[in-house]
Design a protein around this motif. Structure first.
Motif, PDB file in Angstrom:
ATOM      1  N   UNK A 103       0.840  -1.207   0.000  1.00  0.00           N
ATOM      2  CA  UNK A 103       0.000   0.000   0.000  1.00  0.00           C
ATOM      3  C   UNK A 103       0.875   1.257   0.000  1.00  0.00           C
ATOM      4  N   UNK A 104       2.013   1.169  -0.708  1.00  0.00           N
ATOM      5  CA  UNK A 104       2.901   2.322  -0.819  1.00  0.00           C
ATOM      6  C   UNK A 104       4.004   2.353   0.223  1.00  0.00           C
ATOM      7  N   UNK A 105       4.057   1.359   1.101  1.00  0.00           N
ATOM      8  CA  UNK A 105       5.065   1.352   2.157  1.00  0.00           C
ATOM      9  C   UNK A 105       6.248   0.445   1.829  1.00  0.00           C
ATOM     10  N   UNK A 106       6.114  -0.354   0.751  1.00  0.00           N
ATOM     11  CA  UNK A 106       7.146  -1.332   0.431  1.00  0.00           C
ATOM     12  C   UNK A 106       7.000  -2.610   1.228  1.00  0.00           C
ATOM     13  N   UNK A 107       5.941  -2.688   2.035  1.00  0.00           N
ATOM     14  CA  UNK A 107       5.699  -3.858   2.882  1.00  0.00           C
ATOM     15  C   UNK A 107       4.326  -4.440   2.528  1.00  0.00           C
ATOM     16  N   UNK A 108       4.230  -5.766   2.521  1.00  0.00           N
ATOM     17  CA  UNK A 108       2.931  -6.398   2.300  1.00  0.00           C
ATOM     18  C   UNK A 108       2.094  -6.227   3.557  1.00  0.00           C
ATOM     19  N   UNK A 109       1.070  -5.398   3.466  1.00  0.00           N
ATOM     20  CA  UNK A 109       0.199  -5.141   4.608  1.00  0.00           C
ATOM     21  C   UNK A 109      -1.118  -5.886   4.414  1.00  0.00           C
ATOM     22  N   UNK A 110      -1.539  -6.679   5.408  1.00  0.00           N
ATOM     23  CA  UNK A 110      -2.805  -7.405   5.268  1.00  0.00           C
ATOM     24  C   UNK A 110      -4.000  -6.489   5.458  1.00  0.00           C
ATOM     25  N   UNK A 111      -5.079  -6.787   4.713  1.00  0.00           N
ATOM     26  CA  UNK A 111      -6.341  -6.092   4.963  1.00  0.00           C
ATOM     27  C   UNK A 111      -6.812  -6.478   6.355  1.00  0.00           C
ATOM     28  N   UNK A 112      -7.554  -5.601   7.022  1.00  0.00           N
ATOM     29  CA  UNK A 112      -7.965  -5.888   8.402  1.00  0.00           C
ATOM     30  C   UNK A 112      -8.877  -7.113   8.531  1.00  0.00           C
ATOM     31  N   UNK A 113      -9.730  -7.346   7.557  1.00  0.00           N
ATOM     32  CA  UNK A 113     -10.660  -8.478   7.609  1.00  0.00           C
ATOM     33  C   UNK A 113     -10.380  -9.428   6.453  1.00  0.00           C
ATOM     34  N   UNK A 114     -10.519 -10.728   6.686  1.00  0.00           N
ATOM     35  CA  UNK A 114     -10.356 -11.662   5.568  1.00  0.00           C
ATOM     36  C   UNK A 114     -11.468 -11.473   4.535  1.00  0.00           C
ATOM     37  N   UNK A 115     -11.153 -11.772   3.315  1.00  0.00           N
ATOM     38  CA  UNK A 115     -12.112 -11.742   2.226  1.00  0.00           C
ATOM     39  C   UNK A 115     -12.838 -13.090   2.205  1.00  0.00           C
ATOM     40  N   UNK A 116     -14.166 -13.076   2.209  1.00  0.00           N
ATOM     41  CA  UNK A 116     -14.955 -14.308   2.120  1.00  0.00           C
ATOM     42  C   UNK A 116     -15.706 -14.264   0.796  1.00  0.00           C
ATOM     43  N   UNK A 117     -15.654 -15.366   0.043  1.00  0.00           N
ATOM     44  CA  UNK A 117     -16.297 -15.410  -1.264  1.00  0.00           C
ATOM     45  C   UNK A 117     -16.776 -16.831  -1.555  1.00  0.00           C
ATOM     46  N   UNK A 118     -17.693 -16.927  -2.520  1.00  0.00           N
ATOM     47  CA  UNK A 118     -18.225 -18.244  -2.880  1.00  0.00           C
ATOM     48  C   UNK A 118     -17.457 -18.799  -4.064  1.00  0.00           C
ATOM     49  N   UNK A 119     -17.450 -20.128  -4.134  1.00  0.00           N
ATOM     50  CA  UNK A 119     -16.663 -20.847  -5.126  1.00  0.00           C
ATOM     51  C   UNK A 119     -17.532 -21.928  -5.771  1.00  0.00           C
ATOM     52  N   UNK A 120     -17.427 -22.036  -7.088  1.00  0.00           N
ATOM     53  CA  UNK A 120     -18.029 -23.142  -7.825  1.00  0.00           C
ATOM     54  C   UNK A 120     -16.931 -23.739  -8.703  1.00  0.00           C
ATOM     55  N   UNK A 121     -16.810 -25.057  -8.666  1.00  0.00           N
ATOM     56  CA  UNK A 121     -15.832 -25.761  -9.509  1.00  0.00           C
ATOM     57  C   UNK A 121     -16.559 -26.829 -10.310  1.00  0.00           C
ATOM     58  N   UNK A 122     -16.194 -26.942 -11.587  1.00  0.00           N
ATOM     59  CA  UNK A 122     -16.735 -27.994 -12.450  1.00  0.00           C
ATOM     60  C   UNK A 122     -15.588 -28.943 -12.763  1.00  0.00           C
ATOM     61  N   UNK A 123     -15.843 -30.233 -12.555  1.00  0.00           N
ATOM     62  CA  UNK A 123     -14.843 -31.286 -12.744  1.00  0.00           C
ATOM     63  C   UNK A 123     -15.249 -32.227 -13.869  1.00  0.00           C
ATOM     64  N   UNK A 124     -14.243 -32.767 -14.558  1.00  0.00           N
ATOM     65  CA  UNK A 124     -14.428 -33.887 -15.483  1.00  0.00           C
ATOM     66  C   UNK A 124     -13.360 -34.921 -15.167  1.00  0.00           C
ATOM     67  N   UNK A 125     -13.716 -36.167 -15.388  1.00  0.00           N
ATOM     68  CA  UNK A 125     -12.719 -37.233 -15.244  1.00  0.00           C
ATOM     69  C   UNK A 125     -11.962 -37.308 -16.571  1.00  0.00           C
ATOM     70  N   UNK A 126     -11.132 -36.293 -16.777  1.00  0.00           N
ATOM     71  CA  UNK A 126     -10.363 -36.138 -18.013  1.00  0.00           C
ATOM     72  C   UNK A 126      -9.386 -34.998 -17.758  1.00  0.00           C
ATOM     73  N   UNK A 127      -8.125 -35.220 -18.010  1.00  0.00           N
ATOM     74  CA  UNK A 127      -7.115 -34.194 -17.735  1.00  0.00           C
ATOM     75  C   UNK A 127      -6.900 -33.221 -18.891  1.00  0.00           C
ATOM     76  N   UNK A 128      -7.739 -33.346 -19.934  1.00  0.00           N
ATOM     77  CA  UNK A 128      -7.582 -32.510 -21.119  1.00  0.00           C
ATOM     78  C   UNK A 128      -6.831 -33.227 -22.219  1.00  0.00           C
ATOM     79  N   UNK A 129      -6.205 -34.333 -21.854  1.00  0.00           N
ATOM     80  CA  UNK A 129      -5.462 -35.138 -22.820  1.00  0.00           C
ATOM     81  C   UNK A 129      -6.048 -36.551 -22.924  1.00  0.00           C
ATOM     82  N   UNK A 130      -7.214 -36.758 -22.282  1.00  0.00           N
ATOM     83  CA  UNK A 130      -7.886 -38.054 -22.359  1.00  0.00           C
ATOM     84  C   UNK A 130      -7.582 -39.013 -21.222  1.00  0.00           C
ATOM     85  N   UNK A 131      -6.684 -38.647 -20.307  1.00  0.00           N
ATOM     86  CA  UNK A 131      -6.400 -39.506 -19.158  1.00  0.00           C
ATOM     87  C   UNK A 131      -7.550 -39.396 -18.164  1.00  0.00           C
TER      88      UNK A 131
END
Length: 154
Positions: free
Chosen positions: A101-129
């Protein structure tokens, strides 16, 4: 959770590995979780990323500007629905966000960020495995508690 117990166990292992790779944005840990080619992400930053290599460039850029995620946690146990070679997972994550935030140091935000997640899976690695991989990841913000919801709940 719905689906074969072994499939759900394998999907959750990928999910946890993906979550862990977000701690300090470790690119080497991120790659194995995704279909390649084929992966698509709708990121919390509002942008779309096609493939793990493009996602890696995002993380490299975040490192360069002094942005970081840490203390990644699952807020709500994931719900997994698997049928055949397709599955989806929903959950909520939290993360400590920090940046220069301009100090040259990684400063944490005061509160954690909470968010929702959706993941879609296939039994396939993109190469057919036949292994479970994430094909699509979507992160989005949670509505503020004071924002009206329509229709109104009784």
């Amino acid at each position: 959770m719905a689906g074969n117990e072994n499939d759900i166990k394998e999907i959750l292992a990928v999910h946890h590995a993906w979550l862990e790779s977000n701690n300090d944005l470790v690119i080497e840990k991120m790659y194995p979780n995704f279909a390649d080619p084929g992966y698509l992400q709708f990121n919390l930053n509002g942008h779309e990323y096609q493939g793990p290599a493009e996602k890696a460039k995002l993380w490299e850029g975040l490192h360069q500007i002094g942005f970081n995620l840490s203390d990644m946690k699952i807020v709500e146990e994931p719900k997994v629905h698997a049928e055949g070679d397709l599955a989806y997972l929903t959950t909520y994550w939290s993360a400590q966000v920090s940046g220069d935030k301009g100090t040259g140091v990684l400063e944490p935000d005061p509160e954690p960020l909470v968010f929702r997640v959706t993941e879609v899976y296939r039994r396939d690695d993109g190469k057919g495995n036949q292994v479970w991989k994430i094909w699509h990841f979507h992160a989005s913000p949670i509505a503020s508690p004071d924002l009206p919801r329509f229709p109104q709940e009784a």
